[in-house]
Design an enzyme around this catalytic site. Structure first.
Site, PDB file in Angstrom:
ATOM      1  N   ASP A  86       0.880  -1.166   0.000  1.00 55.17           N
ATOM      2  CA  ASP A  86       0.000   0.000   0.000  1.00 55.17           C
ATOM      3  C   ASP A  86       0.921   1.220   0.000  1.00 55.17           C
ATOM      4  O   ASP A  86       1.883   1.273   0.781  1.00 55.17           O
ATOM      5  CB  ASP A  86      -0.845   0.050   1.273  1.00 55.17           C
ATOM      6  CG  ASP A  86      -2.060  -0.856   1.234  1.00 55.17           C
ATOM      7  OD1 ASP A  86      -2.190  -1.643   0.284  1.00 55.17           O
ATOM      8  OD2 ASP A  86      -2.861  -0.800   2.188  1.00 55.17           O
ATOM      9  N   HIS A 142       5.005  -7.322  -0.075  1.00 57.75           N
ATOM     10  CA  HIS A 142       4.663  -8.591  -0.719  1.00 57.75           C
ATOM     11  C   HIS A 142       5.360  -8.679  -2.075  1.00 57.75           C
ATOM     12  O   HIS A 142       5.808  -7.674  -2.623  1.00 57.75           O
ATOM     13  CB  HIS A 142       3.150  -8.694  -0.885  1.00 57.75           C
ATOM     14  CG  HIS A 142       2.393  -8.670   0.404  1.00 57.75           C
ATOM     15  ND1 HIS A 142       1.601  -9.712   0.832  1.00 57.75           N
ATOM     16  CD2 HIS A 142       2.300  -7.713   1.386  1.00 57.75           C
ATOM     17  CE1 HIS A 142       1.052  -9.412   1.997  1.00 57.75           C
ATOM     18  NE2 HIS A 142       1.465  -8.195   2.351  1.00 57.75           N
ATOM     19  N   SER A 226       8.387   4.307   4.456  1.00 60.82           N
ATOM     20  CA  SER A 226       9.603   4.262   3.658  1.00 60.82           C
ATOM     21  C   SER A 226       9.265   4.192   2.179  1.00 60.82           C
ATOM     22  O   SER A 226       8.222   4.673   1.760  1.00 60.82           O
ATOM     23  CB  SER A 226      10.480   3.092   4.076  1.00 60.82           C
ATOM     24  OG  SER A 226      11.785   3.269   3.576  1.00 60.82           O
TER      25      SER A 226
END
EC number: 4.1.1.65
Length: 262
Positions: A86, A142, A226
């Site tokens: 996300d 992921h 980040s």
């Protein structure tokens, strides 16, 4: 002058002691006191969280929270590359034959980013994509595609911020910050997933070291906001045309098409 002053302030405050102190605080029960304020300030979507806000005992637990089952769907088309996180889509573009690319007016070296010429050569003429994670985002990373892991390695020590000021005034944060890199061979084509550390809380935790990854599989997590950089070989992908800088992305959303699978 602004750049010099900014870098000086970062160097004065961005030491091991500061990072250690902040990390220990975030992992302590004392940090739970500020969880409600943190969630409010950063507008964390509590409906998606695996647990209720009061069940997180430390800020670290909240930073690295999981989502409820079914809150994200992974695009299953064999030709798709999906967002590994996300975040906010920052930029994309070509990697020059000189193994460099430009973002926000700053030139980045793939040789610096990956640590040597041999690794960088693989991506000359290819494509880069950059996704920024703010403190409000889900922080687990992921895999954007399926394949065999060819290499995992860590580079860098300190980290500059990766927000707008850090990108403008920092020392090439995407290629100089502390970073953890995973390279994947997918049907004979290579991708590098560069996980770039954030200032102060300079931590990226791998969740496994298996030889293969599946698209959408959890790989690692950041302990604060980040950035992720994706590097693809030449003629490997075509970025989804509708993607715009500043656009919110969700884990599993299609961001590119594999040209060999079209």
């Amino acid at each position: 002058m602004r750049r010099t002053l900014y870098r000086l302030m970062i160097e004065l405050t961005n030491g091991r002691f500061t990072s250690y102190t902040l990390r220990k605080f975030a992992q302590s029960r004392l940090s739970s006191i500020i969880i409600p304020s943190y969630a409010k300030v950063f507008q964390i979507n509590q409906d998606e969280m695996e647990k209720g806000l009061k069940e997180y005992r430390t800020l670290h637990e909240l930073f690295t929270r999981k989502l409820k089952e079914g809150k994200r769907s992974i695009d299953t088309d064999a030709s798709s590359i999906v967002s590994p996180v996300d975040g906010v889509f920052a930029d994309h573009g070509p990697i020059e034959d000189t193994k460099t690319f430009d973002i926000k007016g700053k030139r980045y070296s793939i040789v610096d980013m990956l640590g040597n010429e041999e690794r960088a050569q693989r991506y000359a003429g290819g494509t880069y994509m950059v996704i920024y994670l703010s403190p409000s985002h889900y922080h687990r990373i992921h895999s954007p595609l399926s394949g065999s892991v060819t290499e995992r390695f860590v580079l860098g020590r300190k980290s500059y911020p990766v927000n707008a000021a850090g990108m403008e005034y920092g020392k090439e944060p995407l290629s100089k910050n502390y970073r953890s890199v995973t390279e994947v061979n997918s049907d004979g084509e290579h991708m590098a997933l560069v996980k770039v550390g954030a200032m102060f809380v300079n931590s990226i935790e791998l969740l496994h070291e298996r030889d293969t990854v599946q698209k959408g599989e959890e790989m690692a997590y950041f302990t604060f906001g980040s950035t992720v950089v994706l590097l693809f070989e030449k003629d490997m992908i075509e970025v989804v045309q509708e993607l715009k800088s500043g656009q919110e992305l969700r884990l599993g959303e299609k961001i590119a098409t594999r040209l060999a699978h079209k």
